[in-house]
Design a protein around this motif. Structure first.
Motif, PDB file in Angstrom:
ATOM      1  N   UNK A 175       1.288  -0.968  -0.164  1.00  0.00           N
ATOM      2  CA  UNK A 175      -0.041   0.374  -0.425  1.00  0.00           C
ATOM      3  C   UNK A 175       0.809   0.791   0.667  1.00  0.00           C
ATOM      4  N   UNK A 176       1.976   1.850  -0.230  1.00  0.00           N
ATOM      5  CA  UNK A 176       3.027   2.118   0.169  1.00  0.00           C
ATOM      6  C   UNK A 176       2.944   2.822  -1.336  1.00  0.00           C
ATOM      7  N   UNK A 177       3.219   1.766  -2.343  1.00  0.00           N
ATOM      8  CA  UNK A 177       3.446   2.220  -3.117  1.00  0.00           C
ATOM      9  C   UNK A 177       2.129   2.724  -3.952  1.00  0.00           C
ATOM     10  N   UNK A 178       0.667   2.512  -3.153  1.00  0.00           N
ATOM     11  CA  UNK A 178      -0.585   2.934  -4.162  1.00  0.00           C
ATOM     12  C   UNK A 178      -0.782   4.938  -3.708  1.00  0.00           C
ATOM     13  N   UNK A 179      -1.907   5.471  -4.750  1.00  0.00           N
ATOM     14  CA  UNK A 179      -1.412   6.461  -4.588  1.00  0.00           C
ATOM     15  C   UNK A 179      -3.213   6.165  -4.332  1.00  0.00           C
ATOM     16  N   UNK A 180      -3.606   7.473  -3.548  1.00  0.00           N
ATOM     17  CA  UNK A 180      -5.401   7.100  -3.534  1.00  0.00           C
ATOM     18  C   UNK A 180      -6.215   8.466  -4.286  1.00  0.00           C
ATOM     19  N   UNK A 181      -7.083   7.608  -5.338  1.00  0.00           N
ATOM     20  CA  UNK A 181      -7.321   9.275  -6.447  1.00  0.00           C
ATOM     21  C   UNK A 181      -8.973   9.856  -5.980  1.00  0.00           C
ATOM     22  N   UNK A 182     -10.115   8.635  -5.411  1.00  0.00           N
ATOM     23  CA  UNK A 182     -10.641   8.797  -4.484  1.00  0.00           C
ATOM     24  C   UNK A 182     -11.438   7.369  -4.065  1.00  0.00           C
ATOM     25  N   UNK A 183     -11.341   8.161  -2.349  1.00  0.00           N
ATOM     26  CA  UNK A 183     -12.103   6.595  -1.926  1.00  0.00           C
ATOM     27  C   UNK A 183     -12.593   7.083  -0.870  1.00  0.00           C
ATOM     28  N   UNK A 184     -14.076   6.726  -1.249  1.00  0.00           N
ATOM     29  CA  UNK A 184     -15.359   7.336  -0.702  1.00  0.00           C
ATOM     30  C   UNK A 184     -16.322   6.014   0.235  1.00  0.00           C
ATOM     31  N   UNK A 185     -16.881   6.113   1.254  1.00  0.00           N
ATOM     32  CA  UNK A 185     -17.274   4.618   1.603  1.00  0.00           C
ATOM     33  C   UNK A 185     -18.541   5.974   2.847  1.00  0.00           C
ATOM     34  N   UNK A 186     -19.536   4.780   2.560  1.00  0.00           N
ATOM     35  CA  UNK A 186     -20.900   6.008   2.873  1.00  0.00           C
ATOM     36  C   UNK A 186     -21.668   4.660   2.791  1.00  0.00           C
ATOM     37  N   UNK A 187     -20.900   4.010   4.837  1.00  0.00           N
ATOM     38  CA  UNK A 187     -22.052   3.128   5.302  1.00  0.00           C
ATOM     39  C   UNK A 187     -21.578   1.509   4.553  1.00  0.00           C
ATOM     40  N   UNK A 188     -22.654   0.776   3.335  1.00  0.00           N
ATOM     41  CA  UNK A 188     -21.817  -0.471   3.293  1.00  0.00           C
ATOM     42  C   UNK A 188     -21.531   0.029   2.358  1.00  0.00           C
ATOM     43  N   UNK A 189     -21.646   1.431   1.090  1.00  0.00           N
ATOM     44  CA  UNK A 189     -20.960   1.450  -0.182  1.00  0.00           C
ATOM     45  C   UNK A 189     -19.755   1.825  -0.140  1.00  0.00           C
ATOM     46  N   UNK A 190     -18.566   1.388  -0.771  1.00  0.00           N
ATOM     47  CA  UNK A 190     -17.585   1.631  -1.125  1.00  0.00           C
ATOM     48  C   UNK A 190     -17.109   2.102  -2.636  1.00  0.00           C
ATOM     49  N   UNK A 191     -16.148   2.757  -2.638  1.00  0.00           N
ATOM     50  CA  UNK A 191     -15.577   3.205  -4.185  1.00  0.00           C
ATOM     51  C   UNK A 191     -14.558   4.179  -4.193  1.00  0.00           C
ATOM     52  N   UNK A 192     -13.854   3.012  -4.621  1.00  0.00           N
ATOM     53  CA  UNK A 192     -12.011   4.014  -4.646  1.00  0.00           C
ATOM     54  C   UNK A 192     -11.467   3.922  -5.831  1.00  0.00           C
ATOM     55  N   UNK A 193     -10.703   4.716  -6.074  1.00  0.00           N
ATOM     56  CA  UNK A 193      -9.739   4.507  -7.345  1.00  0.00           C
ATOM     57  C   UNK A 193      -8.547   4.822  -6.673  1.00  0.00           C
ATOM     58  N   UNK A 194      -7.274   3.773  -7.261  1.00  0.00           N
ATOM     59  CA  UNK A 194      -6.340   4.600  -6.648  1.00  0.00           C
ATOM     60  C   UNK A 194      -5.485   3.383  -7.803  1.00  0.00           C
ATOM     61  N   UNK A 195      -3.684   3.953  -7.848  1.00  0.00           N
ATOM     62  CA  UNK A 195      -2.564   4.015  -8.922  1.00  0.00           C
ATOM     63  C   UNK A 195      -1.679   3.285  -7.625  1.00  0.00           C
ATOM     64  N   UNK A 196      -1.199   2.084  -8.078  1.00  0.00           N
ATOM     65  CA  UNK A 196      -0.101   1.270  -7.576  1.00  0.00           C
ATOM     66  C   UNK A 196       1.277   0.646  -8.270  1.00  0.00           C
ATOM     67  N   UNK A 197       2.459   1.031  -7.901  1.00  0.00           N
ATOM     68  CA  UNK A 197       3.405   0.518  -8.621  1.00  0.00           C
ATOM     69  C   UNK A 197       3.867  -0.796  -8.358  1.00  0.00           C
ATOM     70  N   UNK A 198       4.554  -1.298  -8.767  1.00  0.00           N
ATOM     71  CA  UNK A 198       5.201  -2.728  -8.662  1.00  0.00           C
ATOM     72  C   UNK A 198       6.537  -2.533  -8.982  1.00  0.00           C
ATOM     73  N   UNK A 199       7.147  -2.183  -8.011  1.00  0.00           N
ATOM     74  CA  UNK A 199       8.738  -2.063  -8.499  1.00  0.00           C
ATOM     75  C   UNK A 199       8.766  -1.406  -9.900  1.00  0.00           C
ATOM     76  N   UNK A 200       9.883  -2.586 -11.001  1.00  0.00           N
ATOM     77  CA  UNK A 200      10.273  -2.135 -12.352  1.00  0.00           C
ATOM     78  C   UNK A 200       9.396  -2.443 -13.206  1.00  0.00           C
ATOM     79  N   UNK A 201       8.700  -3.541 -12.467  1.00  0.00           N
ATOM     80  CA  UNK A 201       7.441  -4.202 -13.324  1.00  0.00           C
ATOM     81  C   UNK A 201       6.390  -3.147 -14.165  1.00  0.00           C
ATOM     82  N   UNK A 202       6.223  -2.288 -14.419  1.00  0.00           N
ATOM     83  CA  UNK A 202       4.813  -1.439 -14.148  1.00  0.00           C
ATOM     84  C   UNK A 202       4.122  -0.582 -12.861  1.00  0.00           C
TER      85      UNK A 202
END
Length: 185
Positions: free
Chosen positions: A110-137
């Motif tokens: 998770x330290x390699x992830x950047x959250x661009x959206x994070x919305x938790x409303x009761x039971x509804x969850x929506x998120x967008x994140x980008x994560x690095x995979x070292x030299x793999x992309x």
């Protein structure tokens, strides 16, 4: 604490060898990135519904993978292999179940992830994140679904970016289910 979603996806991308628009609902400083403090505040503000402590099983199923150079059988083999790699079990303590850490959905890496959206409303969850995979992309993920006390179900879209291959788009679902008490360690 072990993850239920991203921990499973990041290692699965390694099996391939081979993931975003900004949302400001939790982005209090307006910089387009939702940091760990903003995610924690979002969970407090939107009354996150606690999960049941104990053993959770997560199964990931990929419905589609866009790799034009592969045939149908090869795509299915890759999706099956990824689903096998992405499926996991993890235990939540009482404290984690009442209020998972803000990076609960990020898990290992998770330290390699950047959250661009994070919305938790009761039971509804929506998120967008980008994560690095070292030299793999990198992988960009969009997750949306419902989380309850004893199960969750997320639809997901992933765009995996690989240095030598380019973008590989995938779609799938992650389903989690409470399985009972954690095994004694």
């Amino acid at each position: 604490m072990k993850m239920i979603m991203t921990q499973a996806v990041l290692p699965a991308m390694a099996v391939l060898g081979l993931a975003s628009c900004a949302d400001s609902s939790a982005d209090k400083d307006g910089n387009g990135i939702i940091d760990s403090q903003e995610r924690a505040a979002e969970m407090d503000y939107d009354a996150f519904i606690p999960m049941k402590p104990g053993l959770w099983e997560t199964n990931f199923v990929f419905a589609d993978i866009n790799v034009p150079t592969l045939g149908k059988a090869e795509k299915q083999r890759i999706m099956d292999e990824l689903a096998k790699s992405a499926s996991s079990q993890s235990c939540l303590t009482d404290a984690e179940a009442k209020k998972p850490g803000a990076d609960f959905f990020g898990g290992t890496g998770a330290e390699k992830c950047v959250y661009k959206a994070f919305d938790i409303s009761g039971q509804n969850v929506r998120m967008k994140l980008s994560c690095g995979m070292d030299s793999m992309g990198s992988v960009d993920m969009e997750l949306a679904g419902v989380m309850g006390e004893t199960e969750f179900n997320y639809d997901s879209t992933l765009d995996v970016r690989l240095p030598m291959v380019g973008k590989v788009a995938m779609q799938g679902t992650a389903r989690g289910k409470y399985m009972g008490a954690c095994p004694a360690s």
